[in-house]
Design an enzyme around this catalytic site. Structure first.
Site, PDB file in Angstrom:
ATOM      1  CE  LYS A 123      69.438  44.245  29.475  1.00 11.84           C
ATOM      2  NZ  LYS A 123      69.249  42.917  28.906  1.00 11.84           N
TER       3      LYS A 123
HETATM    4  O1  G3P Z   1      68.515  39.671  28.242  1.00 11.07           O
HETATM    5  C1  G3P Z   1      67.961  39.651  29.509  1.00 11.07           C
HETATM    6  C2  G3P Z   1      67.003  38.524  29.730  1.00 11.07           C
HETATM    7  O2  G3P Z   1      65.969  38.345  28.947  1.00 11.07           O
HETATM    8  C3  G3P Z   1      67.767  37.285  29.774  1.00 11.07           C
HETATM    9  O3  G3P Z   1      67.219  36.256  30.280  1.00 11.07           O
HETATM   10  O4  G3P Z   1      67.179  34.046  31.875  1.00 11.07           O
HETATM   11  O5  G3P Z   1      67.124  34.071  29.167  1.00 11.07           O
HETATM   12  O6  G3P Z   1      69.492  34.936  30.429  1.00 11.07           O
HETATM   13  P1  G3P Z   1      67.800  34.614  30.374  1.00 11.07           P
END
Ligand code: G3P
Length: 218
Positions: free
Chosen positions: A83
């Site tokens: 990533k």
């Molecule tokens: O891991 C990538 C993404 O899905 C994280 O999103 O906003 O839940 O931290 P969030």
């Protein structure tokens, strides 16, 4: 649509992998920190639990170090997807790593133009963050639709749309309707997709009536 789980919790991943419906895993530095465990160790363990792509994020900001970190992560297992953030250095690292045959997931994508650049950089996946846009009263799902339309205009672009920052079941449904290739879903939301109160009620009624027959199948 492929289902990835968005967590670094190995127990959660193992439980979902046993359903046979889990296509991969995404982690990020925050999810790794939440485990309190060694990054490389937990990623190696996850790669042994699922066959599909496992995203592990670099933490450098310059492309040269991103590439070095990415090569180290890619060396942990064959199913690692490195990533990198959607920055110019991340795009440069993406181009270099994909040219070496490494899967790359370009993350922290918040615009269609960013997603177009990720595809031009040869990204395996691009991760548009739906929930974080919605959190600002913007339309995260519109971003998925825009990226899908742009990518479909250019068949040469092979990057898969990995809908991320998913907050609820509607985000999953809307991502599928918009044509996302993958949704990476928090464990609780993923488990909740299979449940419905009418299913529970109907099953209870079926089994109650079946019990009255006094019959058994086995
Ligand atoms: O891991 C990538 C993404 O899905 C994280 O999103 O906003 O839940 O931290 P969030």
């Amino acid at each position: 649509m492929k289902f990835f789980v968005d967590t670094a919790d190995v127990a959660e991943i193992r439980e979902l992998a046993e359903t046979g419906l889990l296509d991969g895993v995404t982690t990020n530095p925050s999810l790794i920190a939440k485990t309190g465990r060694d990054f490389l160790e937990v990623v190696k363990e996850i790669c042994a639990v699922v066959e599909g792509p496992v995203s592990a994020e670099v933490t450098a900001l310059d492309s040269a170090t991103m590439i070095a970190e990415g090569r180290k992560l890619a060396g942990l297992a064959k199913n690692i997807a490195v990533k990198v953030p959607l920055t110019w250095d991340g795009l440069k690292a993406c181009k270099a790593l994909t040219s070496e045959g490494t899967m790359v997931n370009v993350t922290l994508c918040f615009s269609a133009n960013q997603a177009l650049l990720a595809a031009k950089a040869g990204a395996t996946f691009v991760s548009p963050f739906i929930g974080r846009l919605d959190d600002l009263n913007l339309d995260g799902m519109e971003l998925i639709r825009e990226i899908r339309e742009i990518y479909d205009n250019y068949p040469a672009l092979q990057t898969e749309i990995l809908a991320a920052s998913i907050r609820n079941a509607n985000h999953v449904k809307e991502s599928a309707l918009a044509g996302a290739d993958v949704a990476t879903v928090p464990p609780a939301v993923l488990k909740g997709l299979a449940t419905h109160p009418l299913t529970d009620k109907g099953l209870e009624m079926f089994l109650s009536d079946w019990k009255k027959t006094g019959q058994k199948i086995l």
